[in-house]
Scaffold this motif. Structure first.
Motif: not given
Length: 418
Positions: A80-108
């Motif tokens: 599972i891949v998601r960024s639906n977190y509540l606290h700033t300490g998590n949602v900032l990080f997981y949203e960055k990770s989700l953005q990387l997921w969205e272009g990961l196949s092209n990047d790799l």
């Protein structure tokens, strides 16, 4: 290289008995010294090595794996891949990770089979609706996407969910459209190939048996293939974090717990989203091969074993049938267990340790797979610059001493409750 595994290449290899394939990465002997050693050849270790080379130009890097690449939690999860977190300490990080997921196949240049099929977290009470409304608003404020669904929205999105369950009636759900799933093995293989092509040494069957510390600074590691010197060492070993930390005399706030997962026989398409059951911490999706992939809570004991117990299996099946009654007619194909590195507040740690040159990537609890690209991106920045970027500023090791925890569940400092 993007078409190395394209249609025409697959067709040609099929016609000649698949005799023309070359290894996706090298199998080098370890050198005497590296600038950076990453302990752990899973998703986080491989992505860290990849981004060290790609983003920071640090290529004299070795990834040391005691078994084979991708043989740990990255190959033993529910994808599972998601960024639906509540606290700033998590949602900032997981949203960055989700953005990387969205272009990961092209990047790799490698298809990781990321499928943004959405995730829906179902709730069963007015108070839970209020909590998910707050979570959705917080997600939107931090650049993520969120939509609140009512009961009819759940019927429309997931018609097999028992909305009118007499014990756990569904009131609605919080949907993140950009979330979804990916192919776990392909993620590990893609990062491994990408790191190897940038000069990183991926060394399998190389178990770290000691971490050499001199005058408070790390100077290298001991392995079953001999000593290796290093200027910096990063730990990314998931459920074995406490074991590896002890090699450096470093006590860590991590407990290891088993998390079981399951997959059914292959079926025609029936679940088009990832869906979670708010009354029982149960989650389910359908893979591209047709199997239903699902899991629930931790087994309630500490363990380093990649297997679980039958009471948890019964609990998972009860939740599955309560939530989606149609699965009662489905045969379970197999089950497995991953060893989760549980932190006291249920959130990860990416930070320097008190030992100079030794860096920690741990405490991923349930969130390790979805964090794979973001973890490597941020951990490589920390190792290269000796300081965190803003995505992980709150993921400090000392937060359990200072009290600035990131407690999504509000469960307090108890590992097995997260």
């Amino acid at each position: 290289m993007a078409d190395q595994y394209g249609f025409w290449r697959l067709l040609a290899e099929g016609l000649r008995g698949h005799t023309g394939w070359k290894p996706a990465w090298r199998d080098p002997e370890p050198k005497a010294e590296y600038d950076v050693i990453i302990i752990g050849g899973g998703g986080h270790g491989l992505s860290t090595a990849y981004y060290l080379a790609k983003n920071h130009g640090i290529t004299n890097v070795a990834v040391l794996e005691k078994g084979y690449l991708g043989g740990g939690n990255v190959g033993r999860n529910t994808t599972i891949v998601r960024s639906n977190y509540l606290h700033t300490g998590n949602v900032l990080f997981y949203e960055k990770s989700l953005q990387l997921w969205e272009g990961l196949s092209n990047d790799l240049g490698y298809n990781v089979m990321f499928s943004p099929r959405s995730i829906i977290n179902v709730f069963h009470s007015d108070s839970a609706r209020d909590a998910d409304t707050r979570r959705g608003n917080q997600m939107i404020l931090h650049g993520a996407d969120a939509v609140l669904l009512n009961r009819e929205g759940i019927r429309r999105e997931a018609p097999l969910v028992d909305v009118d369950n007499p014990r756990f009636p569904v009131y609605g759900g919080l949907k993140q459209t950009r979330a979804g799933s990916a192919r776990h093995d392909a993620v590990a293989w893609g990062f491994a190939r990408g790191a190897d092509r940038r000069g990183v040494d991926l060394i399998q069957n190389c178990e770290v048996t000691g971490i050499d510390v001199r005058n408070g600074c790390v100077v290298g590691v001991q392995t079953n293939r001999g000593p290796i010197r290093a200027k910096k060492v990063g730990m990314a070993v998931a459920g074995n974090t406490s074991r590896v930390g002890k090699l450096a005399g470093l006590p860590l706030p991590i407990e290891s717990h088993v998390l079981q997962a399951f997959v059914s026989e292959g079926l025609k398409p029936m679940l088009h989203n990832v869906i979670t059951f708010g009354a029982g911490h149960f989650y389910i999706s359908q893979s591209d091969k047709g199997g239903l992939v699902f899991g629930a809570s931790l087994d309630g004991y500490n363990s380093y074993a990649q297997r679980g117990n039958l009471p948890r299996v019964e609990h998972v099946m009860e939740a599955a049938v309560s939530f989606v009654p149609a699965v009662s007619k489905v045969r379970m194909l197999r089950s497995w267990g991953g060893v989760m590195d549980m932190s006291p507040d249920g959130s990860p740690i990416i930070d320097k340790t008190p030992i100079e040159g030794l860096y920690l990537n741990a405490g991923w609890c349930y969130g390790g797979f979805k964090a794979t690209p973001g973890s490597g991106w941020c951990f490589s920045h920390l190792i290269a610059n000796d300081s965190p970027n803003h995505h992980i500023e709150q993921m400090r090791l000392d937060r359990f001493e200072t009290g600035y925890v990131i407690d999504e569940l509000g469960a307090g400092a108890q590992h097995n409750l997260h």
